[in-house]
Structures are given as C-alpha cells and as structure tokens.
Design a protein around this motif. Structure first.
Motif, PDB file in Angstrom:
ATOM      1  N   GLY A  71       0.843  -1.201   0.000  1.00  0.00           N
ATOM      2  CA  GLY A  71       0.000   0.000   0.000  1.00  0.00           C
ATOM      3  C   GLY A  71       0.873   1.243   0.000  1.00  0.00           C
ATOM      4  N   GLN A  72       0.513   2.202   0.863  1.00  0.00           N
ATOM      5  CA  GLN A  72       1.306   3.442   0.920  1.00  0.00           C
ATOM      6  C   GLN A  72       2.048   3.605   2.241  1.00  0.00           C
ATOM      7  OE1 GLN A  72      -2.000   6.134  -0.285  1.00  0.00           O
ATOM      8  NE2 GLN A  72      -0.703   6.622  -2.048  1.00  0.00           N
ATOM      9  N   SER A  73       2.065   2.558   3.077  1.00  0.00           N
ATOM     10  CA  SER A  73       2.664   2.747   4.410  1.00  0.00           C
ATOM     11  C   SER A  73       4.170   3.034   4.317  1.00  0.00           C
ATOM     12  CB  SER A  73       2.380   1.545   5.307  1.00  0.00           C
ATOM     13  OG  SER A  73       2.925   0.374   4.760  1.00  0.00           O
ATOM     14  N   PHE A  74       4.875   2.293   3.483  1.00  0.00           N
ATOM     15  CA  PHE A  74       6.313   2.553   3.353  1.00  0.00           C
ATOM     16  C   PHE A  74       6.574   3.828   2.566  1.00  0.00           C
ATOM     17  CE2 PHE A  74       6.278  -1.782   4.699  1.00  0.00           C
ATOM     18  CZ  PHE A  74       7.428  -1.910   5.458  1.00  0.00           C
ATOM     19  N   ALA A  75       5.741   4.066   1.550  1.00  0.00           N
ATOM     20  CA  ALA A  75       5.913   5.281   0.749  1.00  0.00           C
ATOM     21  C   ALA A  75       5.706   6.520   1.618  1.00  0.00           C
ATOM     22  CB  ALA A  75       4.938   5.277  -0.421  1.00  0.00           C
ATOM     23  N   GLU A  76       4.755   6.443   2.549  1.00  0.00           N
ATOM     24  CA  GLU A  76       4.542   7.571   3.461  1.00  0.00           C
ATOM     25  C   GLU A  76       5.679   7.693   4.463  1.00  0.00           C
ATOM     26  OE1 GLU A  76       0.613   6.763   4.905  1.00  0.00           O
ATOM     27  OE2 GLU A  76      -0.317   7.666   3.130  1.00  0.00           O
ATOM     28  N   ALA A  77       6.089   6.578   5.023  1.00  0.00           N
ATOM     29  CA  ALA A  77       7.144   6.610   6.034  1.00  0.00           C
ATOM     30  C   ALA A  77       8.466   7.104   5.447  1.00  0.00           C
ATOM     31  CB  ALA A  77       7.316   5.225   6.657  1.00  0.00           C
ATOM     32  N   PHE A  78       8.723   6.772   4.195  1.00  0.00           N
ATOM     33  CA  PHE A  78      10.016   7.113   3.594  1.00  0.00           C
ATOM     34  C   PHE A  78       9.885   8.177   2.499  1.00  0.00           C
ATOM     35  CE2 PHE A  78      10.645   2.950   5.510  1.00  0.00           C
ATOM     36  CZ  PHE A  78      11.838   3.142   6.184  1.00  0.00           C
ATOM     37  N   ASP A  79       8.683   8.731   2.391  1.00  0.00           N
ATOM     38  CA  ASP A  79       8.446   9.850   1.484  1.00  0.00           C
ATOM     39  C   ASP A  79       8.751   9.517   0.025  1.00  0.00           C
ATOM     40  OD1 ASP A  79       7.602  12.385   0.922  1.00  0.00           O
ATOM     41  OD2 ASP A  79       9.573  13.298   1.236  1.00  0.00           O
ATOM     42  N   ILE A  80       8.202   8.401  -0.450  1.00  0.00           N
ATOM     43  CA  ILE A  80       8.329   8.077  -1.870  1.00  0.00           C
ATOM     44  C   ILE A  80       7.160   8.747  -2.593  1.00  0.00           C
ATOM     45  CG2 ILE A  80       8.569   6.256  -3.618  1.00  0.00           C
ATOM     46  CD1 ILE A  80       9.361   4.337  -1.385  1.00  0.00           C
ATOM     47  N   SER A  81       7.447   9.901  -3.172  1.00  0.00           N
ATOM     48  CA  SER A  81       6.382  10.645  -3.840  1.00  0.00           C
ATOM     49  C   SER A  81       6.842  11.047  -5.230  1.00  0.00           C
ATOM     50  CB  SER A  81       5.994  11.869  -3.018  1.00  0.00           C
ATOM     51  OG  SER A  81       7.130  12.694  -2.863  1.00  0.00           O
ATOM     52  N   PHE A  82       5.883  11.455  -6.047  1.00  0.00           N
ATOM     53  CA  PHE A  82       6.210  11.795  -7.429  1.00  0.00           C
ATOM     54  C   PHE A  82       5.244  12.853  -7.932  1.00  0.00           C
ATOM     55  CE2 PHE A  82       2.982   8.559  -7.482  1.00  0.00           C
ATOM     56  CZ  PHE A  82       2.168   8.877  -8.558  1.00  0.00           C
ATOM     57  N   VAL A  83       5.632  13.518  -8.978  1.00  0.00           N
ATOM     58  CA  VAL A  83       4.769  14.523  -9.586  1.00  0.00           C
ATOM     59  C   VAL A  83       4.021  13.871 -10.737  1.00  0.00           C
ATOM     60  CG1 VAL A  83       4.718  16.733 -10.798  1.00  0.00           C
ATOM     61  CG2 VAL A  83       6.355  16.356  -8.940  1.00  0.00           C
ATOM     62  N   ASP A  84       2.690  13.870 -10.662  1.00  0.00           N
ATOM     63  CA  ASP A  84       1.910  13.175 -11.691  1.00  0.00           C
ATOM     64  C   ASP A  84       1.748  14.028 -12.950  1.00  0.00           C
ATOM     65  OD1 ASP A  84      -0.117  14.986 -11.292  1.00  0.00           O
ATOM     66  OD2 ASP A  84      -1.443  13.598 -10.218  1.00  0.00           O
ATOM     67  N   GLU A  85       0.971  13.523 -13.919  1.00  0.00           N
ATOM     68  CA  GLU A  85       0.833  14.205 -15.209  1.00  0.00           C
ATOM     69  C   GLU A  85       0.231  15.603 -15.085  1.00  0.00           C
ATOM     70  OE1 GLU A  85      -1.219  10.995 -16.929  1.00  0.00           O
ATOM     71  OE2 GLU A  85       0.557  10.161 -17.888  1.00  0.00           O
ATOM     72  N   ASP A  86      -0.542  15.813 -14.001  1.00  0.00           N
ATOM     73  CA  ASP A  86      -1.138  17.132 -13.797  1.00  0.00           C
ATOM     74  C   ASP A  86      -0.298  18.007 -12.871  1.00  0.00           C
ATOM     75  OD1 ASP A  86      -3.338  16.210 -15.296  1.00  0.00           O
ATOM     76  OD2 ASP A  86      -4.174  15.254 -13.494  1.00  0.00           O
ATOM     77  N   GLU A  87       0.995  17.619 -12.730  1.00  0.00           N
ATOM     78  CA  GLU A  87       1.907  18.398 -11.880  1.00  0.00           C
ATOM     79  C   GLU A  87       1.521  18.379 -10.407  1.00  0.00           C
ATOM     80  OE1 GLU A  87       4.794  19.985 -13.076  1.00  0.00           O
ATOM     81  OE2 GLU A  87       4.292  18.956 -14.933  1.00  0.00           O
ATOM     82  N   GLU A  88       0.711  17.379 -10.023  1.00  0.00           N
ATOM     83  CA  GLU A  88       0.342  17.247  -8.612  1.00  0.00           C
ATOM     84  C   GLU A  88       1.317  16.291  -7.913  1.00  0.00           C
ATOM     85  OE1 GLU A  88      -2.514  18.479  -7.016  1.00  0.00           O
ATOM     86  OE2 GLU A  88      -3.206  19.564  -8.806  1.00  0.00           O
TER      87      GLU A  88
END
Ligand SMILES: [Zn+2]
Length: 493
Positions: A238-255
């Motif tokens: 899910g997003q538990s590790f992505a949240e804990a380690f801040d794995i984020s990205f900018v999507d096609e709408d620059e979000e």
C-alpha cells in the motif's frame, strides 16, 4: 552392498522419522553442513548448485518483466529501521545488532538486515521524481538474518538465509496489484515448472501479514509429512512505506502524489521443500530441471570387455553432452558398479544409463529412472531423443506424485473437534469457514500447533486484490459465529 556403501547410505526412514531422515539426506548427499555457530549452515557446492538453478530461472523471468538487480548494504541504521513502525515491531525480537566497529563503540546501532525495505525505500524516494520514473522495480540476491531461537534445520530454519527480495514503487494501487500477481505467478511457476512441486495460491490472514503490508499473498506447498511450507510471499505494501520514507512523485497534472510499493521474496526454503518433497530412503531425488548431473553413465565391464564398453560409453556421453545434457561418465576403476549405483542414487541423479557387453553387442543402452527404478532398453541410434523423453517422464512422475499428495490432503471440517481430529490424523490442509477472528486460530494453535496458512482468493491476478470466496456453510468452523471467509488450517514449517 559393501560395508562402505552401507555407511554411505541413508539409515533413517522418511515416513517414521522425517526430521532425522531430512538431516541425513542433506548431509550425505553433500548439500550442506552445520556451521560452528548454532543456527547457521555451510552450503556445499552441490547444494549451492541447486540454489543457482532456482536463481537462473527466476532471475531471467524478473529481468524479462522489468526488474533491475541492485545491491544494498547488509547493515541498516536503527533510525532508518524505526521509520516504519510495523517493521520495527514485527522484526524487533529477531534483529541482530552491531554495536561496535573495531575498538570503537558505534554512535548508532546498526541492524543486520532482517529484510531491506528500510534501507531501500529511502533511496527509491530519492530516485523517484516524476511519474516517468515509475514503475521502479529493484531486486537483490542476498542473505538476511533473523535471530530465531529454534532448532537448526538446513534450508528450512537457519538464522541467516539466502533469498531474493524485490522492491517496487508504482503510481497507482492497480499497478502495485499487477506487480504482486506477476511475482506470485513467477513463484508459482518456479515451484511447478522447475521444482516439480504443485502449490496453493492465496493470501495470509490479516493478523499474519508482513509487517506494514496491506496484503500478503503466498504460495504454499504441502510436504509429505503433512506440513505446509510457505513457498514465497508477495506483498502489496500500500502506501505505508511510501509515506514513512516519502516516496512521492509529480503526476501528469503536476500534482504531488504518494507512491504505492510492493515487496516479494523467495528464500532457499524452496530447497528444503525440494529435498523434502521428492527424496526417499535411498537419498536425494531431484527433478532433471535442477539436477547438477542429469544423466550418469555407468559402464559395466570385465577385463576382456573393458576397452569396448568404455569406448561405446564415451561415444554416448559425447552425444548427450553435445545435445546439451549434463552428463557424467563414471569410469572410476576402483569402484564396482553396485557402489556407483548407490552413490548416484544417494546424490539424486535422475537417470542412469547402464552399459555392459550385451548393450554394446546389441547397440543399445539400459536406462533406469531414479525415482522408481523403472528400467527400459533403448536403441543407441536414438539415444539423444530417448534420454530427452525419459527426463521429461521423470519430471512428470515427480510432479504427479506431489500433486496426488496435495489433492488427497485438502479436507473440509466444520467443528473444532473435526478440525483437530482431521489434522491430527492425516496432517494436510483443513478447509473451513472462518469468522475472521484471530482468537479462533488460537484455539486450534494451542491444541495442535496448526494455524491458518492461507485463504484462497477469487478473481485475483489483475489490478485488484481479489476476494476470499464465501464458504458453503455460513458458520465459523471454530466458534460457530457467522463466517464470510474460507481459511486453510495446517501445521507448517
Ligand atoms: Zn470463529
């Protein structure tokens, strides 16, 4: 049989003392030895060759499906491990710590990796900027350490074990699910098409999933002693590790979006399952797919026939080698054929060719299957094709025997007495409706150490997690409360 070959052979019985028998096969077939520290083993060349055979298959499939291999340090700073709290809680009792380097005490303890999410995820976070960086698929072949205080059982239970761990990041939950199923499918394939072991696919119950995971999926293999082996697992984190380690990205709408991650692993426990499933009281039995030697040629001569028998055998060995088979011509002078038969049986060579003066005269070869001693005579002319067919037959024999064991050992039960009685008497899996409460597993666990090893899933394999099918009966097999799920109980390794 000479005294020497008796000493070589297996003395324990698989059906009466499976634990002792297993340990003896591992040692006498030269797969592994015990290390001086409890809980560790030394993998010998013949054992490592089996691990390499699994690696060869799996690594190729990973790469064909977008995975890159990497290598991360075996140590994880304590502060990194603590960033995902479920990982800390889940693994804390089993973590080995380094507190000193040389003569210096370390400022921060280093964990010897029990699994590598906590060291890989922060780097995935660094490397992920935009949706174009996703999916990111990394894998490493390495060992991990889990300090369990149980008895050492080579390949099944060791404090350090070899495995591969895959870690991926995706832009959507659907992408993560597709990844989970791709890897579970590859694990199923390695068991069924390489190790000749049929498996059940499903998910772990909520209370037994990987720390921090949304869902843990599993392939389970049934051993001849009636216990289940967790063959490999594939987790949607899910997003538990992505949240804990801040794995984020900018999507096609620059979000700015948070990624979804997965991890999946197969350990050398697969070797334990391989040895346990097929081997017998004569020793190791291996499917031709992984056997370091697929065919052994044993020439049988008297002084006056030695030259022609050897020459004829060498010709066959050359032909088979040219055709790509892994062949050994056992022309040792100091050993008699009987000794050689026993030794190659012990070592699990799938197919034996016996060549004596009669075979030479009739331009034939006698072929013997390791699993059941079935003997056939084949023409010298068509020997390459014949060997190919016999190796396939041997694979099928092993698979079918294991499949029969599995099919015969899934039983239904609808009361605690029936669940306990069925597992107690037959082993294997007991399928029962389940209310979803962990307390109901405890009831069974306390009495006979059996647990819920998996729950079957319908409509899995796509971009969602699938559903546990509804049971035929609607009362929990343990407590009698309403049940909407099916659970498989079994004793397990
Ligand atoms: Zn219940």
């Amino acid at each position: 049989m000479s005294d020497e070959s008796q000493e070589l052979g297996i003395t324990e019985s698989k059906s009466h003392k499976p634990g002792e028998w297993y340990a003896e096969v591992v040692q006498k077939a030269d797969l592994a030895d015990y290390a001086p520290m409890g809980g560790f083993i030394v993998t010998k060349p013949r054992g490592y060759a089996l691990w390499e055979a699994i690696q060869d298959s799996l690594d190729g499939w990973f790469k064909e499906t977008g995975v890159d291999n990497v290598y991360f340090p075996m140590f994880i700073p304590e502060s990194f491990l603590e960033r995902e709290k479920d990982i800390v809680e889940g693994f804390d009792p089993e973590v080995a710590w380094v507190t000193q380097g040389g003569h210096e005490e370390l400022e921060e303890r280093l964990a010897v990796r029990p699994t590598s999410e906590s060291i890989i995820a922060p780097f995935m976070a660094d490397w992920t900027r935009s949706h174009r960086d996703l999916p990111m698929r990394l894998n490493q072949w390495c060992s991990v350490v889990r300090w369990e205080a149980t008895e050492t059982k080579p390949f099944f239970r060791t404090k350090e074990f070899m495995w591969q761990e895959g870690h991926t990041a995706h832009a959507s939950n659907e992408g993560a699910w597709e990844e989970v199923w791709t890897r579970l499918g590859q694990y199923e394939r390695v068991y069924e098409d390489v190790l000749a072991i049929p498996v059940l696919r499903g998910k772990k119950p909520e209370h037994d999933k990987f720390p921090g995971a949304d869902t843990t999926t599993t392939v389970e293999a049934l051993m001849p002693d009636g216990k289940s082996v967790q063959g490999a697992t594939s987790h949607n984190l899910g997003q538990s590790f992505a949240e804990a380690f801040d794995i984020s990205f900018v999507d096609e709408d620059e979000e700015e979006q948070t990624a979804y991650t997965t991890s999946w692993g197969l350990s050398w426990r697969a070797l334990g399952a391989l040895i346990m499933t097929h081997s017998d009281d004569q020793g190791l039995v291996l499917p031709p797919t992984v056997a370091p030697t697929q065919v052994v040629i044993v020439p049988i001569w008297q002084e006056d026939t030695k030259e022609e028998v050897l020459e004829y055998s060498e010709g066959i060995a050359d032909d088979l080698e040219d055709a790509g088979f892994r062949v050994e011509l056992d022309d040792r002078d100091e050993r008699n054929p009987g000794f050689k038969f026993n030794e190659h049986e012990l070592n699990g060579v799938p197919l034996r060719l016996e060549i004596g003066p009669y075979e030479v005269e009739d331009e034939e070869a006698t072929l013997v299957h390791r699993p059941d001693n079935e003997e056939t005579v084949e023409d010298r002319d068509g020997i390459v094709d014949a060997v190919d067919e016999h190796l396939e037959e041997i694979y099928d024999k092993l698979y079918e025997a294991a499949e029969e064991t599995l099919e015969d050992n899934v039983r239904e039960a609808h009361s605690p007495e029936e669940i306990l009685g069925t597992i107690g008497k037959h082993g294997g899996y007991v399928k029962t409706p389940w209310c979803g409460d962990e307390a109901c597993e405890e009831v069974i666990k306390e009495k006979i150490a059996a647990e819920i090893v998996m729950q079957p899933l319908e409509d899995e394999g796509g971009s969602s997690g699938g559903e546990v099918p509804e049971p035929d009966h609607d009362e929990c097999g343990v407590c009698g409360d309403p049940a909407a799920e099916i659970a498989y109980f079994a004793k397990s390794y």
